[in-house]
Design an enzyme around this catalytic site. Structure first.
Site, mmCIF file in Angstrom:
data_model
loop_
_atom_site.group_PDB
_atom_site.id
_atom_site.type_symbol
_atom_site.label_atom_id
_atom_site.label_comp_id
_atom_site.label_asym_id
_atom_site.label_seq_id
_atom_site.Cartn_x
_atom_site.Cartn_y
_atom_site.Cartn_z
ATOM 1 N N GLU A 47 -55.862 18.838 5.733
ATOM 2 C CA GLU A 47 -55.891 20.154 6.150
ATOM 3 C C GLU A 47 -56.188 21.351 5.114
ATOM 4 O O GLU A 47 -55.216 21.444 4.328
ATOM 5 C CB GLU A 47 -55.091 20.635 7.145
ATOM 6 N N ARG A 51 -57.587 30.228 3.916
ATOM 7 C CA ARG A 51 -56.866 31.505 3.556
ATOM 8 C C ARG A 51 -57.369 31.917 2.152
ATOM 9 O O ARG A 51 -56.880 32.959 1.500
ATOM 10 C CB ARG A 51 -55.341 31.141 3.266
ATOM 11 N N THR A 74 -55.960 27.214 10.008
ATOM 12 C CA THR A 74 -55.510 28.648 10.217
ATOM 13 C C THR A 74 -57.027 28.873 10.856
ATOM 14 O O THR A 74 -57.740 30.128 10.444
ATOM 15 C CB THR A 74 -55.700 29.171 8.928
ATOM 16 N N LYS A 134 -50.107 21.426 17.295
ATOM 17 C CA LYS A 134 -49.357 21.776 16.436
ATOM 18 C C LYS A 134 -48.312 22.460 16.775
ATOM 19 O O LYS A 134 -48.450 23.144 17.781
ATOM 20 C CB LYS A 134 -50.603 22.477 15.454
HETATM 21 C C1 3PG Z 1 -48.786 26.421 6.631
HETATM 22 O O1 3PG Z 1 -49.374 26.780 7.249
HETATM 23 O O2 3PG Z 1 -48.689 27.048 5.384
HETATM 24 C C2 3PG Z 1 -48.250 25.136 6.811
HETATM 25 O O3 3PG Z 1 -47.368 24.961 8.068
HETATM 26 C C3 3PG Z 1 -47.412 24.644 5.440
HETATM 27 O O4 3PG Z 1 -46.004 24.905 5.503
HETATM 28 P P1 3PG Z 1 -45.239 24.533 4.495
HETATM 29 O O5 3PG Z 1 -45.721 25.290 3.214
HETATM 30 O O6 3PG Z 1 -43.927 25.127 4.534
HETATM 31 O O7 3PG Z 1 -45.430 23.020 4.232
#
Ligand code: 3PG
Length: 212
Positions: A47, A51, A74, A134
């Site tokens: 994934e 961002r 995202t 999710k």
């Molecule tokens: C995110 O969207 O940043 C993910 O859920 C990952 O989260 P993490 O950095 O706590 O694994």
């Protein structure tokens, strides 16, 4: 693609490995070697979060890596869905769900793991035909204990929890019947990426792969 068809697809993707790396890519030059390292370690489903400025270009590059299944995370708007699809993403992930986002995924044939973190949000997605979701932010939203509890009244919803999951607590989630896989960023640490230490990333991926 109907929501039910999307869920068949996202369930199949989640079944490919116990962990989906959640990737924040700052340098486009990292995209290819990062994907190759993760796939080599046994984590084919990736994934890429939208961002960073180079995220879409990174998806484009990573989608060419043999054995990889690359999704865009995202996703917040219909424009994100169109951009993810155009970049070559084969699935999408969102921290939540809105009608406009869900409509766009149906229209553009992008299987979506939409986010839900309460009973009503889960029920709303089920009502639309989504059975794979999710769960975010997982640890802050009640963690494995919440998902265990919600599995009794609503067993038909399957989850990919992300947020605060690491090697330490991943098994708490993966041992539950309603968990499809978990997501996390720990397999692609920023410092290893900055050093170009792809062997370290492969080792972390292999360790994550052995969780199930
Ligand atoms: C995110 O969207 O940043 C993910 O859920 C990952 O989260 P993490 O950095 O706590 O694994």
């Amino acid at each position: 693609m109907t929501p039910a068809e999307q869920s068949v697809r996202t369930r199949a993707i989640c079944a490919m490995a116990p962990v989906v790396p959640v990737l924040v890519i700052d340098e486009l030059v990292h995209a290819g070697p990062l994907a190759t390292a993760l796939v080599a370690g046994g984590l084919p489903v990736l994934e890429v979060t939208l961002r960073t400025p180079c995220a879409l270009d990174a998806i484009h590059i990573m989608a060419e890596v043999p054995g990889g299944v690359v999704g865009a995370g995202t996703l917040l708007t219909p424009a994100d869905v169109r951009a993810a699809k155009a970049a070559g993403a084969t699935f999408g992930v969102s921290p939540g769900a809105t009608d406009r986002l869900l409509d766009a995924c149906a229209e553009h044939d992008l299987p979506l793991l939409a986010g839900a973190a309460t009973a009503s949000e889960i029920m709303a997605l089920l009502e639309r035909g989504y059975t794979a979701m999710k769960f975010f932010p997982a640890e802050q939203s009640g963690g494995a204990a919440f998902l265990k509890s919600i599995g009794s009244p609503i067993p038909q919803a399957g989850f990919c929890p992300t947020g605060g999951i690491s090697l330490k607590n991943a098994r708490d989630y993966l041992s539950l019947p309603n968990i499809l896989c978990v997501g996390g960023s720990w397999v692609a640490p920023k410092d290893a990426m900055a050093r170009g230490d792809w062997a370290a990333v492969t080792a972390l991926a292999a360790e994550a792969r052995s969780l199930r």
